[in-house]
Write a protein that holds these residues in place. Sequence first.
Motif, PDB file in Angstrom:
ATOM      1  N   ARG A 370     -42.167 -17.823   7.811  1.00  0.00           N
ATOM      2  CA  ARG A 370     -43.626 -17.847   7.744  1.00  0.00           C
ATOM      3  C   ARG A 370     -44.115 -18.770   6.627  1.00  0.00           C
ATOM      4  N   ILE A 381     -47.053 -25.146   5.003  1.00  0.00           N
ATOM      5  CA  ILE A 381     -48.089 -24.648   5.896  1.00  0.00           C
ATOM      6  C   ILE A 381     -48.501 -25.767   6.849  1.00  0.00           C
ATOM      7  N   GLN A 386     -45.215 -22.369  12.973  1.00  0.00           N
ATOM      8  CA  GLN A 386     -44.765 -21.819  11.689  1.00  0.00           C
ATOM      9  C   GLN A 386     -44.641 -20.298  11.790  1.00  0.00           C
ATOM     10  N   HIS A 387     -45.617 -19.698  12.453  1.00  0.00           N
ATOM     11  CA  HIS A 387     -45.520 -18.270  12.762  1.00  0.00           C
ATOM     12  C   HIS A 387     -45.993 -17.981  14.181  1.00  0.00           C
ATOM     13  N   SER A 391     -50.344 -21.973  14.519  1.00  0.00           N
ATOM     14  CA  SER A 391     -50.066 -22.250  13.107  1.00  0.00           C
ATOM     15  C   SER A 391     -50.474 -23.652  12.677  1.00  0.00           C
ATOM     16  N   ASP A 400     -51.986 -17.959   8.577  1.00  0.00           N
ATOM     17  CA  ASP A 400     -50.863 -18.435   7.775  1.00  0.00           C
ATOM     18  C   ASP A 400     -51.290 -18.659   6.327  1.00  0.00           C
ATOM     19  N   TYR A 403     -51.554 -15.352   4.562  1.00  0.00           N
ATOM     20  CA  TYR A 403     -50.224 -14.813   4.262  1.00  0.00           C
ATOM     21  C   TYR A 403     -49.625 -15.502   3.036  1.00  0.00           C
TER      22      TYR A 403
END
Length: 431
Positions: A370, A381, A386-387, A391, A400, A403
Amino acid sequence: MPQLTISDGAHYPVVVVGGGQAGLATSWQLTARGLDHVVLEAHRVGSEWRNRRWDSFCLVTPNWQCRLPGFPYDGADPDGFMVRDEIVAYLENYASSYDVPLVEGVRATGLEECAQGYRVSTDHGVLTADQVVLATGPYQRPRVPRMAERLPSTLTQLHSSQYRNPEQLPAGHVLVVGTGQSGSQIAEDLHLAGRKVHLVTGSAPRVARFYRGKDVVAWLDEMGYYAKGIDEFDDVDSVRFRVNHYVTGRDGGRDIDLRKFATEGMRLYGRLIDIAGERLRFAPNLRANLDHADAVCEGIKDSIDAYIDLLGIEAPEQARYRPVWEPEIEEESLTLDGITSVVWSTGFRRDDSWIRVPVFDGRGYPTHHRGVTARPGLYFIGLPWQHTWGSGRFGGVADDAAYLADQIAARRMQTGVRWIAGLPRATKTVA
């Protein structure tokens, strides 16, 4: 918009490298948590959209999916598709909507670990930081196959990132190589302008724009597809490196049907495998490429049908797609007669050579969970998947960013890091 300047030797609790949507979303979340930081942008906010998109470019997801933190789309056309200049304005307005500590015109040229955490070299001096967020995006260096060197020097060759409009190219036929989102849309742009297009297909799938009364994106959002984390898939790598589906938001949105283009005079070919003098050779896989794209599109419709049936949703019936053209004979070669230009829609590659921290796998891809790498205080990022599916897009990067901001705040508390007094800091100036 207030701007910042930086001083050589300055130290920051957090440095965010990249001032696109991912970097700005991260900055918003850090600001909301009271975490001091600076954002370095090599050019200007929105430069990737401004400088690497053609004149008729527009989003392929509806405007309502533009959900940057604290700044959701609130215009008059939520179901429409912003064009290039509107996207740039959206990002510029976002950067002006909060007190973003943004430094434009400063390029990061090196990153390595040091006693203070990380040393960030730039073309304006060297900074240090406790933590660093890399928001440089996945589309860094245009990828053009080496076989392009074999083409005659008389041909005009462009990467898709350099294409602007049909008038940019000399008179004559145009060869477009690649049928991802960019290649398909550029081929359509040229085709609508009356240019003779030769389109080299690839394995990219397609998706319908509308189905059973709604945009397909709206159905998939309602079905929870965009919220599904990559860890929920059986084969993470196959998902992470998946090619995007081609579709368009042009003129209110529609399908891109390469078969229909063929009925209108566009020439389609299989994968380009060789260039020898004036002759191009293609793999005999055009039919397979078209069939695969259609199968994916119809499979998505199957999932929507199942969702509608499961919940008993009232939705209009819609006839399924029937192919409007089939290649009778797959052409395996083509001479360059009449072709005066080539647009290489062959994607991009990452360039992380300036990052001298061991966080990459054997393919050069950042290893992370993540966005959190194994090196304390270093994050990514804006990576595709990415997640979640969103993302790297306006629709999902906010989650993201939240997080990562939580991870950054937690690390600050765990390590007991405090702002370091007496070191040179960024100072505000007026642009």
